[in-house]
Design a protein around this motif. Structure first.
Motif, short mmCIF file in Angstrom:
data_model
loop_
_atom_site.label_atom_id
_atom_site.label_comp_id
_atom_site.label_asym_id
_atom_site.label_seq_id
_atom_site.Cartn_x
_atom_site.Cartn_y
_atom_site.Cartn_z
N VAL A 314 0.83 -1.21 0.00
CA VAL A 314 0.00 0.00 0.00
C VAL A 314 0.87 1.26 0.00
N GLU A 315 1.93 1.22 0.82
CA GLU A 315 2.84 2.38 0.91
C GLU A 315 4.28 1.92 0.63
N PRO A 316 4.62 1.64 -0.62
CA PRO A 316 5.95 1.09 -0.94
C PRO A 316 7.10 2.04 -0.61
N ASN A 317 6.93 3.33 -0.87
CA ASN A 317 8.03 4.28 -0.63
C ASN A 317 8.39 4.33 0.86
N MET A 318 7.36 4.39 1.70
CA MET A 318 7.61 4.47 3.14
C MET A 318 8.31 3.22 3.66
N MET A 319 7.86 2.05 3.23
CA MET A 319 8.43 0.80 3.74
C MET A 319 9.84 0.57 3.20
N LEU A 320 10.10 0.95 1.94
CA LEU A 320 11.45 0.80 1.41
C LEU A 320 12.43 1.75 2.11
N ALA A 321 11.94 2.92 2.50
CA ALA A 321 12.80 3.87 3.22
C ALA A 321 13.20 3.34 4.59
N ASN A 337 6.70 -7.05 -2.42
CA ASN A 337 5.38 -6.40 -2.40
C ASN A 337 5.45 -4.95 -2.85
N ALA A 338 6.52 -4.26 -2.46
CA ALA A 338 6.69 -2.87 -2.89
C ALA A 338 6.88 -2.80 -4.41
N SER A 339 7.61 -3.75 -4.96
CA SER A 339 7.82 -3.78 -6.41
C SER A 339 6.50 -3.98 -7.16
N TYR A 340 5.64 -4.83 -6.63
CA TYR A 340 4.31 -4.99 -7.23
C TYR A 340 3.56 -3.66 -7.23
N GLU A 347 9.96 3.63 -15.51
CA GLU A 347 11.24 3.00 -15.19
C GLU A 347 12.12 3.94 -14.37
N SER A 348 12.13 5.22 -14.72
CA SER A 348 12.98 6.17 -14.00
C SER A 348 12.48 6.36 -12.57
N SER A 349 11.16 6.40 -12.38
CA SER A 349 10.61 6.56 -11.03
C SER A 349 10.93 5.34 -10.18
N PHE A 350 10.83 4.17 -10.77
CA PHE A 350 11.13 2.94 -10.04
C PHE A 350 12.59 2.92 -9.61
N LEU A 351 13.49 3.26 -10.54
CA LEU A 351 14.92 3.23 -10.23
C LEU A 351 15.28 4.24 -9.15
N GLN A 352 14.59 5.37 -9.16
CA GLN A 352 14.86 6.39 -8.15
C GLN A 352 14.46 5.90 -6.75
N VAL A 353 13.34 5.15 -6.67
CA VAL A 353 12.86 4.65 -5.38
C VAL A 353 13.81 3.59 -4.82
N VAL A 354 14.29 2.68 -5.69
CA VAL A 354 15.10 1.57 -5.19
C VAL A 354 16.57 1.92 -5.06
N GLU A 355 16.94 3.14 -5.48
CA GLU A 355 18.35 3.53 -5.44
C GLU A 355 18.92 3.50 -4.02
N MET A 356 18.05 3.71 -3.02
CA MET A 356 18.51 3.77 -1.63
C MET A 356 18.84 2.40 -1.06
N LEU A 357 18.48 1.33 -1.75
CA LEU A 357 18.65 -0.03 -1.23
C LEU A 357 20.09 -0.52 -1.39
N SER A 358 20.43 -1.53 -0.61
CA SER A 358 21.73 -2.19 -0.77
C SER A 358 21.75 -2.93 -2.10
N ASP A 359 22.96 -3.34 -2.53
CA ASP A 359 23.06 -4.03 -3.82
C ASP A 359 22.24 -5.32 -3.83
N ASP A 360 22.27 -6.06 -2.76
CA ASP A 360 21.51 -7.31 -2.71
C ASP A 360 20.01 -7.05 -2.81
N ASN A 361 19.54 -6.04 -2.09
CA ASN A 361 18.12 -5.72 -2.13
C ASN A 361 17.71 -5.11 -3.46
N LYS A 362 18.61 -4.34 -4.08
CA LYS A 362 18.34 -3.84 -5.42
C LYS A 362 18.11 -5.00 -6.38
#
Length: 447
Positions: A314-321, A337-340, A347-362
């Motif tokens: 429901v709130e992917p940005n908040m949970m990924l942060a 679930n956040a990816s769903y 594509e650019s918005s998605f990459l911007q959101v996941v940029e904060m993740l570790s390499d494994d989580n990316k």
């Protein structure tokens, strides 16, 4: 079939206006009324208890045959099929067996189910002999179901007893579910008490759930108290889930209040449902509620993790942060679930959101997104798959993507492989060879 339903629904209206249907044919109207009255007399007379054959029995049989012939003859003179149906259904109220026989002889098979349901409601057991004659037909299960559903509405225990005699598995289980559903729609408490005495099977679990919906509607407080008193098992989890689903759709606070009254062992599935519903309007409140439940009741870890992942949908940005606040095993579920939830983002918005993740989580997020987009946007799926850091996972995701892609556009898939900047020459050759061997419609169009 539509006209049949309309006729049956308007049956009661027709009963009042029946004498007006043939204003110029008083003889036929009187004759039909006599036929129905005589059939009624015969039915009640023949159903009286007797230990020996009455001297008048041959006369009654002869009279009954005469009445049937007379009614059949009147059906042949009807100007519309509606009138014939009306007469048969009117007879069904007095003598369902006779109505069945006349419907059979005059090819009104569509009326069987309606007549049998009337017979069940009026508890005319003499139709069972007719039903048993239909055992070899494809209609038997639906016909038996019609009769027993009607019977269940007035005498469910008798219906359940009859089904044991008239049906074998798997038909029996199917019809029992139908009977219990009919019973629960009018008296869920009694149906539930009966279910408690039955062995726990997949069928009874389904019946528990269906009955609980009626139970909650008819007696919500009693339903809550009953569920709270039950020992923890698979059935109880079904019931808690059903109860909370009912309450949370009306008022979230009512669901929270009810949850406070049951044991900590029973509450896990309810917490999951409530937190998911809360997150739709206030994700922060959902997290607070979930954390409080975990601390106060030592909430089952699997349910806690699943609830966190649901909030991420429901709130992917908040949970990924906040991904680093959770253990590695739940991080994966949150990312998936956040990816769903981010599937509709560019594509650019998605990459911007996941940029904060570790390499494994990316890599987890990239693989999930590539898998999601492989059919709807294979080019973007391919681009994302190429970003996976781990070489083995990257190749696996690329192969998976192009296998789907080549099924409807082999030329584009081969071109993407050829232009890849992440695949070695040998990998390109191997993947291209595999695609070329696939026999697809595009393989024929573009050899």
């Amino acid at each position: 079939m539509k006209w049949l339903i309309v006729v049956v629904i308007s049956w009661s209206i027709g009963f009042v206006s029946y004498p007006l249907l043939w204003p110029s044919d008083s003889h036929n109207t009187t004759s039909s009324a006599n036929v129905l009255n005589q059939s009624t007399v015969v039915q009640h007379t023949s159903s009286a208890p007797s230990n020996h054959t009455s001297p008048q029995q041959p006369q009654l049989i002869e009279q009954k045959q005469f009445d049937r012939d007379a009614l059949k003859a009147s059906l042949n003179t009807d100007e519309t099929p509606y009138m014939s149906i009306f007469k048969i259904m009117q007879l069904a109220e007095q003598d369902p067996l006779e109505a069945l026989l006349i419907a059979q002889e005059t090819q009104h098979e569509d009326l069987y189910g309606f007549i049998l349901e009337i017979a069940g409601k009026k508890q005319f057991s003499n139709v069972i002999s007719w039903l048993e004659q239909q055992k070899s037909t494809e209609l038997y299960e639906s016909l038996l179901d019609s009769y027993l559903r009607g019977l269940a509405s007035v005498n469910p225990q008798q219906a359940l007893s009859d089904v044991e005699l008239l049906a074998v598995e798997p038909m029996r289980s199917s019809i029992v579910m139908s009977i219990v559903d009919s019973w629960a729609s009018t008296d869920a408490i009694s149906a539930f008490e009966w279910l408690k005495q039955q062995p726990e099977t997949q069928s009874t679990l389904k019946m528990y759930l269906n009955t609980m919906y009626y139970y909650i509607e008819q007696s919500p407080n009693e339903a809550a108290n009953l569920i709270s008193s039950l020992p923890l098992n698979e059935s109880t989890n079904y019931l808690v889930t059903s109860m909370v689903y009912q309450l949370v759709e009306k008022n979230i606070q009512d669901a929270v209040d009810w949850l406070e009254g049951i044991s900590s062992e029973q509450r896990a599935s309810g917490v999951f449902i409530i937190s998911r519903k809360m997150a739709e309007t206030d994700a922060e409140a959902a997290l607070v509620f979930l954390n409080n439940q975990k601390q106060a009741y030592d909430l089952n870890q699997d349910y806690f993790n699943s609830a966190l992942a649901e909030i991420a949908s429901v709130e992917p940005n908040m949970m990924l942060a906040r991904i680093d606040n959770y253990d590695a095993n739940v991080q994966r579920d949150i990312i998936i679930n956040a990816s769903y939830a981010l599937a509709e983002h560019s594509e650019s918005s998605f990459l911007q959101v996941v940029e904060m993740l570790s390499d494994d989580n990316k890599d987890i997020a990239y693989r999930q997104r590539a898998n999601q987009l492989s059919q709807s946007d294979p080019q973007q799926a391919f681009n994302v798959a190429e970003k996976i850091n781990d070489s083995a996972s990257r190749e696996e995701s690329i192969v998976s993507t192009v296998n789907v892609w080549s099924g409807f556009d082999k030329r584009a898939a081969l071109s993407a492989i050829d232009n890849s900047t992440q695949l070695t020459a040998s990998q390109k050759a191997d993947i291209s060879s595999q695609i070329q061997l696939q026999l697809t419609s595009s393989n024929i169009i573009y050899p």
